[in-house]
Design a protein around this motif. Structure first.
Motif, PDB file in Angstrom:
ATOM      1  N   GLY A  13      -3.986  12.303   5.402  1.00  0.00           N
ATOM      2  CA  GLY A  13      -3.661  11.706   4.098  1.00  0.00           C
ATOM      3  C   GLY A  13      -3.483  12.804   3.061  1.00  0.00           C
ATOM      4  O   GLY A  13      -3.793  12.629   1.881  1.00  0.00           O
ATOM      5  N   THR A  15      -1.073  14.102   1.532  1.00  0.00           N
ATOM      6  CA  THR A  15      -0.129  13.987   0.421  1.00  0.00           C
ATOM      7  C   THR A  15      -0.633  13.069  -0.695  1.00  0.00           C
ATOM      8  O   THR A  15      -0.025  13.002  -1.759  1.00  0.00           O
ATOM      9  N   THR A  17      -3.555  11.097  -3.405  1.00  0.00           N
ATOM     10  CA  THR A  17      -4.378  11.526  -4.549  1.00  0.00           C
ATOM     11  C   THR A  17      -5.634  12.261  -4.070  1.00  0.00           C
ATOM     12  O   THR A  17      -5.973  13.338  -4.561  1.00  0.00           O
ATOM     13  N   VAL A  18      -6.326  11.658  -3.108  1.00  0.00           N
ATOM     14  CA  VAL A  18      -7.558  12.273  -2.591  1.00  0.00           C
ATOM     15  C   VAL A  18      -7.207  13.487  -1.728  1.00  0.00           C
ATOM     16  O   VAL A  18      -7.869  14.529  -1.799  1.00  0.00           O
ATOM     17  N   SER A  40       1.853  10.335   6.845  1.00  0.00           N
ATOM     18  CA  SER A  40       2.613   9.321   7.579  1.00  0.00           C
ATOM     19  C   SER A  40       3.885   9.926   8.180  1.00  0.00           C
ATOM     20  O   SER A  40       4.235  11.073   7.902  1.00  0.00           O
ATOM     21  N   ARG A  42       6.699   9.333   7.241  1.00  0.00           N
ATOM     22  CA  ARG A  42       7.612   9.664   6.129  1.00  0.00           C
ATOM     23  C   ARG A  42       7.519  11.139   5.773  1.00  0.00           C
ATOM     24  O   ARG A  42       8.493  11.757   5.354  1.00  0.00           O
ATOM     25  N   SER A  43       6.313  11.695   5.905  1.00  0.00           N
ATOM     26  CA  SER A  43       6.083  13.087   5.487  1.00  0.00           C
ATOM     27  C   SER A  43       6.111  14.055   6.663  1.00  0.00           C
ATOM     28  O   SER A  43       6.351  15.259   6.471  1.00  0.00           O
ATOM     29  N   GLY A  86      -8.300  11.256   3.801  1.00  0.00           N
ATOM     30  CA  GLY A  86      -7.929  10.581   2.558  1.00  0.00           C
ATOM     31  C   GLY A  86      -6.830   9.592   2.891  1.00  0.00           C
ATOM     32  O   GLY A  86      -5.871   9.431   2.134  1.00  0.00           O
ATOM     33  N   LEU A  87      -6.972   8.939   4.061  1.00  0.00           N
ATOM     34  CA  LEU A  87      -5.929   8.012   4.535  1.00  0.00           C
ATOM     35  C   LEU A  87      -5.993   6.689   3.800  1.00  0.00           C
ATOM     36  O   LEU A  87      -7.081   6.187   3.467  1.00  0.00           O
ATOM     37  N   SER A 187      -6.396   6.502 -11.548  1.00  0.00           N
ATOM     38  CA  SER A 187      -6.259   7.348 -10.342  1.00  0.00           C
ATOM     39  C   SER A 187      -7.022   6.742  -9.167  1.00  0.00           C
ATOM     40  O   SER A 187      -6.751   7.085  -8.011  1.00  0.00           O
ATOM     41  N   ASN A 345     -14.029  10.085 -10.304  1.00  0.00           N
ATOM     42  CA  ASN A 345     -13.739   9.281  -9.108  1.00  0.00           C
ATOM     43  C   ASN A 345     -13.033  10.048  -8.004  1.00  0.00           C
ATOM     44  O   ASN A 345     -13.212   9.734  -6.830  1.00  0.00           O
TER      45      ASN A 345
HETATM   46  N1  LIG Z   1      -8.376   7.558  -5.464  1.00  0.00           N
HETATM   47  C1  LIG Z   1      -9.686   7.436  -5.518  1.00  0.00           C
HETATM   48  O1  LIG Z   1     -10.328   7.621  -6.590  1.00  0.00           O
HETATM   49  C2  LIG Z   1     -10.469   7.066  -4.313  1.00  0.00           C
HETATM   50  C3  LIG Z   1      -9.859   6.709  -3.103  1.00  0.00           C
HETATM   51  N2  LIG Z   1     -10.607   6.390  -2.006  1.00  0.00           N
HETATM   52  C4  LIG Z   1     -10.000   6.027  -0.729  1.00  0.00           C
HETATM   53  O2  LIG Z   1      -9.404   7.214  -0.167  1.00  0.00           O
HETATM   54  C5  LIG Z   1      -8.223   6.875   0.555  1.00  0.00           C
HETATM   55  C6  LIG Z   1      -7.028   7.603  -0.056  1.00  0.00           C
HETATM   56  O3  LIG Z   1      -6.832   7.167  -1.391  1.00  0.00           O
HETATM   57  P1  LIG Z   1      -5.678   7.748  -2.312  1.00  0.00           P
HETATM   58  O4  LIG Z   1      -5.557   9.214  -2.084  1.00  0.00           O
HETATM   59  O5  LIG Z   1      -5.956   7.253  -3.654  1.00  0.00           O
HETATM   60  O6  LIG Z   1      -4.374   7.037  -1.663  1.00  0.00           O
HETATM   61  P2  LIG Z   1      -2.849   7.452  -1.760  1.00  0.00           P
HETATM   62  O7  LIG Z   1      -2.081   6.197  -1.651  1.00  0.00           O
HETATM   63  O8  LIG Z   1      -2.612   8.340  -2.916  1.00  0.00           O
HETATM   64  O9  LIG Z   1      -2.611   8.316  -0.392  1.00  0.00           O
HETATM   65  C7  LIG Z   1      -2.607   7.734   0.882  1.00  0.00           C
HETATM   66  C8  LIG Z   1      -2.350   8.761   1.992  1.00  0.00           C
HETATM   67  O10 LIG Z   1      -2.305   8.065   3.246  1.00  0.00           O
HETATM   68  C9  LIG Z   1      -1.135   8.471   3.950  1.00  0.00           C
HETATM   69  N3  LIG Z   1      -0.619   7.396   4.811  1.00  0.00           N
HETATM   70  C10 LIG Z   1      -0.114   6.194   4.430  1.00  0.00           C
HETATM   71  N4  LIG Z   1       0.285   5.499   5.516  1.00  0.00           N
HETATM   72  C11 LIG Z   1       0.057   6.278   6.606  1.00  0.00           C
HETATM   73  C12 LIG Z   1       0.264   6.134   8.001  1.00  0.00           C
HETATM   74  N5  LIG Z   1       0.836   5.017   8.518  1.00  0.00           N
HETATM   75  N6  LIG Z   1      -0.117   7.133   8.816  1.00  0.00           N
HETATM   76  C13 LIG Z   1      -0.665   8.255   8.321  1.00  0.00           C
HETATM   77  N7  LIG Z   1      -0.872   8.475   6.999  1.00  0.00           N
HETATM   78  C14 LIG Z   1      -0.525   7.497   6.153  1.00  0.00           C
HETATM   79  C15 LIG Z   1      -0.130   8.813   2.871  1.00  0.00           C
HETATM   80  O11 LIG Z   1       0.879   9.644   3.412  1.00  0.00           O
HETATM   81  P3  LIG Z   1       2.447   9.573   2.906  1.00  0.00           P
HETATM   82  O12 LIG Z   1       2.510  10.334   1.615  1.00  0.00           O
HETATM   83  O13 LIG Z   1       3.165  10.252   4.001  1.00  0.00           O
HETATM   84  O14 LIG Z   1       2.782   8.123   2.747  1.00  0.00           O
HETATM   85  C16 LIG Z   1      -1.034   9.521   1.866  1.00  0.00           C
HETATM   86  O15 LIG Z   1      -1.218  10.862   2.280  1.00  0.00           O
HETATM   87  C17 LIG Z   1      -8.090   5.354   0.484  1.00  0.00           C
HETATM   88  O16 LIG Z   1      -8.634   4.795   1.629  1.00  0.00           O
HETATM   89  C18 LIG Z   1      -8.867   4.990  -0.772  1.00  0.00           C
HETATM   90  O17 LIG Z   1      -9.307   3.687  -0.719  1.00  0.00           O
HETATM   91  C19 LIG Z   1     -11.975   6.460  -2.080  1.00  0.00           C
HETATM   92  C20 LIG Z   1     -12.631   6.803  -3.234  1.00  0.00           C
HETATM   93  C21 LIG Z   1     -11.905   7.113  -4.442  1.00  0.00           C
END
Ligand SMILES: NC(=O)C1=CN([C@@H]2O[C@H](COP(=O)(O)OP(=O)(O)OC[C@H]3O[C@@H](n4cnc5c(N)ncnc54)[C@H](OP(=O)(O)O)[C@@H]3O)[C@@H](O)[C@H]2O)C=CC1
Ligand SMILES: N[C@@H](CC(=O)OP(=O)(O)O)C(=O)O
Length: 367
Positions: A13, A15, A17-18, A40, A42-43, A86-87, A187, A345
């Motif tokens: 994950g 790419t 936010t986390v 994913s 896509r990337s 960070g998926l 965020s 966060n």
């Molecule tokens: N933001 C926050 O403050 C917090 C978030 N979280 C949790 O952390 C996780 C990440 O959150 P956040 O960074 O905000 O989410 P984002 O939507 O910003 O990022 C999601 C990531 O998952 C990847 N992804 C999506 N689909 C797939 C797939 N099919 N296979 C592999 N990789 C995939 C994306 O890649 P691509 O760019 O290629 O689509 C991207 O890197 C979540 O589970 C969220 O609930 C937990 C605590 C705090």
């Protein structure tokens, strides 16, 4: 301890936010070496700089710019011992399981495995002792795992509140009830997240699933580990002294930093005074700091004296967002004491917690 050993790690994950936070922190880590990135389809196949929409104030570390993003398949991450996840929660469950099965140590931010009875839900400044569950998690696997495991960290709002609650329970014994109202940054919803038309000039009084997570996760984190009837260990969910938690969650137009208004009632009568509470919060230290985890904050809880603090814009980056801020500690006419918490966060609420958890696992000899 790591004793000069360098440990290769990857971010899944990468790419998001986390994921971007992970990269910013790991690029400067003293003994974790970032070797691989996953996202994913896509990337995948692209150099990281082309795959990502980089949204950090810090420049993208040079070491990742040309790194080719991989699909999240364990065989593409050979050579790494740890993966930080960070998926997106829509896909995290089976991917993280596949990495555990392939003997990786997985540190996840996603909600998918938090309720698993063999997976510790660890806020590193609170319940590092729950790492003892890893032996059982490995042993129950068929065939038993030698190195693989999953540890999750908590929901970002849960993380902010359990740290001061743990400090209060340590000083004054069990809490009986806790009421929380959150004001959560955008965020928290990832990127691009909440549409600007919804959040400008507005407050959204609903974040799907958030209140239930806060009410449940708090009990798993603050509870102990008990012996089950069949010889297995189980999380006791604060059963020895039932704790009632009520949360109301709101999305507010702040970029980073979740603010939470908290009221608590203690089992102990008479309850502690506001001054005793302030002193206990300020004095609280985490095992992670005592064990010299390099990413743990020196001040687990910074207690503000000013009447109008903490504020997200002013206080979210204190100690790089690794601790929590508390202010406005005062008497509550309904419960006992009320106060305001501010937690970053995406730092202690997400990437920093995972990294300190991994440092703890290294310090405890689990990795
Ligand atoms: N933001 C926050 O403050 C917090 C978030 N979280 C949790 O952390 C996780 C990440 O959150 P956040 O960074 O905000 O989410 P984002 O939507 O910003 O990022 C999601 C990531 O998952 C990847 N992804 C999506 N689909 C797939 C797939 N099919 N296979 C592999 N990789 C995939 C994306 O890649 P691509 O760019 O290629 O689509 C991207 O890197 C979540 O589970 C969220 O609930 C937990 C605590 C705090
Ligand atoms: N829902 C949180 C962030 C998050 O992703 O939480 P969780 O990891 O529990 O799904 C927020 O919006 O601020």
């Amino acid at each position: 301890m790591h004793e000069g050993r360098k440990i290769n790690v990857a971010v899944l994950g990468a790419t998001g936010t986390v994921g971007q936070r992970f990269i910013a922190l790991l690029s400067e880590h003293p003994f974790f070496v970032l070797r691989a990135l996953g996202a994913s389809q896509r990337s995948a196949g692209k150099p990281y700089a082309r795959a990502v929409t980089w949204k950090q104030t810090k420049y993208m570390p040079a070491m990742v710019r040309e790194m080719i993003v991989q699909e999240c398949k364990p065989e593409l991450f050979v050579g790494c011992e740890i993966v930080f996840s960070g998926l997106d929660a829509d896909v995290a469950g089976p991917i993280e399981e596949a990495f555990r099965q392939a003997e990786f140590a997985v540190f996840s931010n996603a909600k998918n495995h938090r309720r698993d009875p063999n997976v510790p839900l660890i806020v590193p400044l609170v319940n590092a002792s729950h790492f003892t569950m890893i032996h059982q998690q490995r042993a129950l696997h068929n065939p038993p795992l030698q190195k693989g495991f999953i540890v999750t960290n908590a929901n970002c709002s849960t993380t902010g509140v359990v740290i001061p609650l743990a400090a209060l329970e340590k000083a004054f014994g069990p809490l009986e009830s806790c009421m929380i109202t959150t004001m959560q940054a955008i965020s928290g919803a990832g990127y691009p997240g909440v549409p600007s038309m919804d959040i400008f000039d507005n407050i959204v009084p609903y974040i799907g699933g958030e209140e239930e997570k806060m009410e449940w996760e708090t009990l798993k984190i603050l509870g102990g580990i008990a012996d089950g009837e069949d010889g297995r260990k189980l999380f006791d969910m604060h059963a020895r002294q039932p704790l009632r938690v009520s949360a109301q969650c709101n999305r507010v137009p702040v970029i980073e930093g979740h603010t939470e208004c908290v009221s608590v009632r203690f089992a102990q009568r008479p309850p502690p005074s506001p001054q005793q509470v302030r002193e206990a919060l300020q004095a609280y230290t985490s095992d992670a700091w005592t064990m010299s985890c390099p990413s743990a904050p020196r001040h687990t809880i910074f207690v503000h004296e000013e009447a109008d603090r903490p504020q997200p814009r002013l206080d979210r980056d204190y100690q790089s967002g690794a601790g929590v801020n508390v202010g406005r500690v005062r008497q509550c006419p309904v419960l006992d004491i009320k106060f305001v918490v501010l937690a970053n966060n995406v730092a202690i609420g997400a990437a920093t917690s995972s990294i300190v958890n991994a440092e703890l696992a290294v310090c405890k000899g689990i990795i």
